[in-house]
Structure formats: structure tokens, C-alpha cells
Design a protein around this motif. Sequence first.
Motif, PDB file in Angstrom:
ATOM      1  N   VAL A 100      26.509  -4.879  29.948  1.00 22.83           N
ATOM      2  CA  VAL A 100      26.595  -3.798  30.927  1.00 22.83           C
ATOM      3  C   VAL A 100      25.181  -3.592  31.478  1.00 22.83           C
ATOM      4  O   VAL A 100      24.242  -3.327  30.718  1.00 22.83           O
ATOM      5  CB  VAL A 100      27.118  -2.494  30.305  1.00 22.83           C
ATOM      6  N   ILE A 101      25.017  -3.726  32.796  1.00 18.46           N
ATOM      7  CA  ILE A 101      23.708  -3.633  33.443  1.00 18.46           C
ATOM      8  C   ILE A 101      23.721  -2.458  34.410  1.00 18.46           C
ATOM      9  O   ILE A 101      24.657  -2.311  35.209  1.00 18.46           O
ATOM     10  CB  ILE A 101      23.363  -4.929  34.212  1.00 18.46           C
ATOM     11  N   LYS A 102      22.671  -1.645  34.343  1.00 15.15           N
ATOM     12  CA  LYS A 102      22.614  -0.476  35.217  1.00 15.15           C
ATOM     13  C   LYS A 102      21.174  -0.009  35.363  1.00 15.15           C
ATOM     14  O   LYS A 102      20.277  -0.443  34.648  1.00 15.15           O
ATOM     15  CB  LYS A 102      23.461   0.661  34.656  1.00 15.15           C
ATOM     16  N   LYS A 109      22.525   5.258  44.184  1.00 11.10           N
ATOM     17  CA  LYS A 109      22.430   4.874  45.600  1.00 11.10           C
ATOM     18  C   LYS A 109      23.258   3.664  45.999  1.00 11.10           C
ATOM     19  O   LYS A 109      23.438   3.413  47.199  1.00 11.10           O
ATOM     20  CB  LYS A 109      20.963   4.621  45.975  1.00 11.10           C
ATOM     21  N   HIS A 110      23.771   2.916  45.037  1.00 14.00           N
ATOM     22  CA  HIS A 110      24.436   1.670  45.400  1.00 14.00           C
ATOM     23  C   HIS A 110      25.828   1.502  44.796  1.00 14.00           C
ATOM     24  O   HIS A 110      26.627   0.732  45.314  1.00 14.00           O
ATOM     25  CB  HIS A 110      23.562   0.477  45.004  1.00 14.00           C
ATOM     26  N   SER A 111      26.120   2.166  43.707  1.00 13.56           N
ATOM     27  CA  SER A 111      27.428   2.030  43.081  1.00 13.56           C
ATOM     28  C   SER A 111      27.659   3.204  42.145  1.00 13.56           C
ATOM     29  O   SER A 111      26.705   3.822  41.659  1.00 13.56           O
ATOM     30  CB  SER A 111      27.508   0.709  42.292  1.00 13.56           C
ATOM     31  N   HIS A 135      19.014  -8.900  41.093  1.00 11.42           N
ATOM     32  CA  HIS A 135      19.493  -8.006  42.150  1.00 11.42           C
ATOM     33  C   HIS A 135      18.950  -6.598  41.967  1.00 11.42           C
ATOM     34  O   HIS A 135      18.429  -5.984  42.913  1.00 11.42           O
ATOM     35  CB  HIS A 135      21.025  -7.986  42.162  1.00 11.42           C
ATOM     36  N   LEU A 136      19.029  -6.073  40.750  1.00 11.73           N
ATOM     37  CA  LEU A 136      18.510  -4.729  40.502  1.00 11.73           C
ATOM     38  C   LEU A 136      16.994  -4.677  40.646  1.00 11.73           C
ATOM     39  O   LEU A 136      16.446  -3.677  41.123  1.00 11.73           O
ATOM     40  CB  LEU A 136      18.926  -4.243  39.109  1.00 11.73           C
ATOM     41  N   THR A 137      16.325  -5.760  40.272  1.00 14.16           N
ATOM     42  CA  THR A 137      14.876  -5.821  40.464  1.00 14.16           C
ATOM     43  C   THR A 137      14.525  -5.703  41.944  1.00 14.16           C
ATOM     44  O   THR A 137      13.614  -4.955  42.331  1.00 14.16           O
ATOM     45  CB  THR A 137      14.308  -7.132  39.898  1.00 14.16           C
ATOM     46  N   SER A 138      15.266  -6.417  42.785  1.00 16.93           N
ATOM     47  CA  SER A 138      15.032  -6.343  44.234  1.00 16.93           C
ATOM     48  C   SER A 138      15.281  -4.940  44.768  1.00 16.93           C
ATOM     49  O   SER A 138      14.516  -4.441  45.601  1.00 16.93           O
ATOM     50  CB  SER A 138      15.935  -7.353  44.961  1.00 16.93           C
ATOM     51  N   LEU A 139      16.337  -4.293  44.279  1.00 19.52           N
ATOM     52  CA  LEU A 139      16.633  -2.924  44.717  1.00 19.52           C
ATOM     53  C   LEU A 139      15.508  -1.968  44.327  1.00 19.52           C
ATOM     54  O   LEU A 139      15.134  -1.079  45.102  1.00 19.52           O
ATOM     55  CB  LEU A 139      17.955  -2.452  44.104  1.00 19.52           C
ATOM     56  N   HIS A 140      14.964  -2.156  43.154  1.00 19.33           N
ATOM     57  CA  HIS A 140      13.880  -1.285  42.694  1.00 19.33           C
ATOM     58  C   HIS A 140      12.623  -1.470  43.545  1.00 19.33           C
ATOM     59  O   HIS A 140      11.957  -0.498  43.916  1.00 19.33           O
ATOM     60  CB  HIS A 140      13.562  -1.579  41.238  1.00 19.33           C
TER      61      HIS A 140
END
Length: 278
Positions: A100-102, A109-111, A135-140
Motif C-alpha cells: 500500500v503506497i500513499k 490532491k490526487h486521489s 510517480h509519487l516522487t514526481s508529484l512531491h
Amino acid sequence: MLQQSPNNSSFHHHGRDNDLLQQQSNKYRKINDQLSSVLSEYQDLRPPNIVVIGEQSAGKSSVLEYLSGIRFVTGQNMVTKCPLQLRMVNSKSSSGSKAVIKSNIYLTKHSNKPITIENPEINDGAQQLEEAIQHLTSLHLQEEGYTGDVSRVSTHLIEVEITSPNVPDLTLIDLPGLITTSNEKNPTLKDDIRQLVKRNTTDRDCILIVGDAGRDLQTIVGFEEAREKDPSQKRTLCALTRVDKHVNDIETLNKMIESLNNRGPIKLVHGYVGLRNR
């Protein structure tokens, strides 16, 4: 346990040592389970994390993979660009594994729900986990205005929880690799990373320094940061990676053996452990 072979040319594992290690692991897992059960009743208390620190490309992600059995993003350049919490939960009743990744940014903001991946340690699951972390790294980085800038780090935490019958009950924190000099694109990068390491290491966390076994101990980055948080060395251990890559050079091999036997220039209360390249 890694031992020097009779011909001084390689290191090998002993089955008996592995059996003893497994017995010790099971004993401490039971203690940890009991401790976690007690502490779960108190929100302000938690078992200590294991914070993994070391120089860029020293093999931190490989150490995480060794401990968890889960493949993490690796590479020659700066790969880890934000703090990553890896929480492993041993589930004896589970026949499979799940990740589980969050992160707070992702959920707000995204899900409205975290990313869930079945069997993250094999084939498609491993690839999906790698892509989710990227993906989460890019969002951060985008959240902090660093789109397209590869020389930046984010302070926002990515949380990965692995539930599996094949993992120990442990929580590890992976941090961006320490560097000795900044670059022209980001002259504050060195200090940014050091501040990030300090911010994510508490006075009760265990500290795992990761360094290349071929380096002189005085040149391995991480000892100073560990000493600031743990001056007595009661919570500090060092893993020396790629021991198998340096066995053909006699001078390097002798230095490595001295370090692994805790007879080098930097001595630790709990000593050193050697890991071969994956």
C-alpha cells in the motif's frame, strides 16, 4: 555471517550461522510483536524506526531490498529524492503479499485512496511498485515547484506498507543519499539533504549507515550525522556493501577485513556487517 575464505579471495555464508540467525530473528520478532501490541494503545509511543543513511549510490536501496525482499529503484545518480518510510508487517494468515503506497499530498490532491499492489516482490508487481514510488516522487517535486529539476529533493514523505508472511515486523526510513559537494543547478543541495536527514532521524531511532566496502572508513559519509543523533553509538550499525567486488585487490581486501572485524580507524559498539552485491 560473512567470513573470510581460507584463500582470502572471497566471502561466504555458513548454513549453521543462517539457522542461528533465523532463530534469533524469530525470538526478536515475538518480542517486537508483544511490544507493538502494548504500544498500539498509546498514540504517542512507537517502536524505533531504522533510519538508513549513506552517500549517494552507496547501495542503500539494495540494502532495503535485502531486508524486505522488495525491489526498489536503483541507479547511478540520485534516485531517492524524498523520505520513504517502508513499514513491513508480518502476516502469518496471509497467503500472498500486498503493498500500500500513499502520501499526504497524493491523498489530499490526487486521489481519495492509496495505491494498492498485489505481490509487489515479483514480476509485474515489482514493476508497479517501482512506478508508483517514482510517480509519487514526481508529484512531491512538482508540489514544491521543482518540475524537471533533477537536482532537487522534497521534504514530503512517501509511505510504503508491505504486508506479507515473508517479511519481519520492521519500519525503515530511506533518505536521499548524502553528498559532499553541491552542483551549479542547486548550490544548496548538500545542506538540503543533510537537513532532511536530521529532520527524519530522532534520538530514539536506530541508524544504519551504508557505505561501499572498498572505501576507507574515514571517507564514508554518514558517521558524522549518526554521531550527532547517537553519540554513544548504542543505536548505530554500519553495512558495508559490494564486498565481493573488492576481493581481488589485496590492499583493499585487507582493509575491508579489518573494518568488518571492527579493527579499522572508526570503531562502532555494534560493529560492521558486509553485504555482497545483488
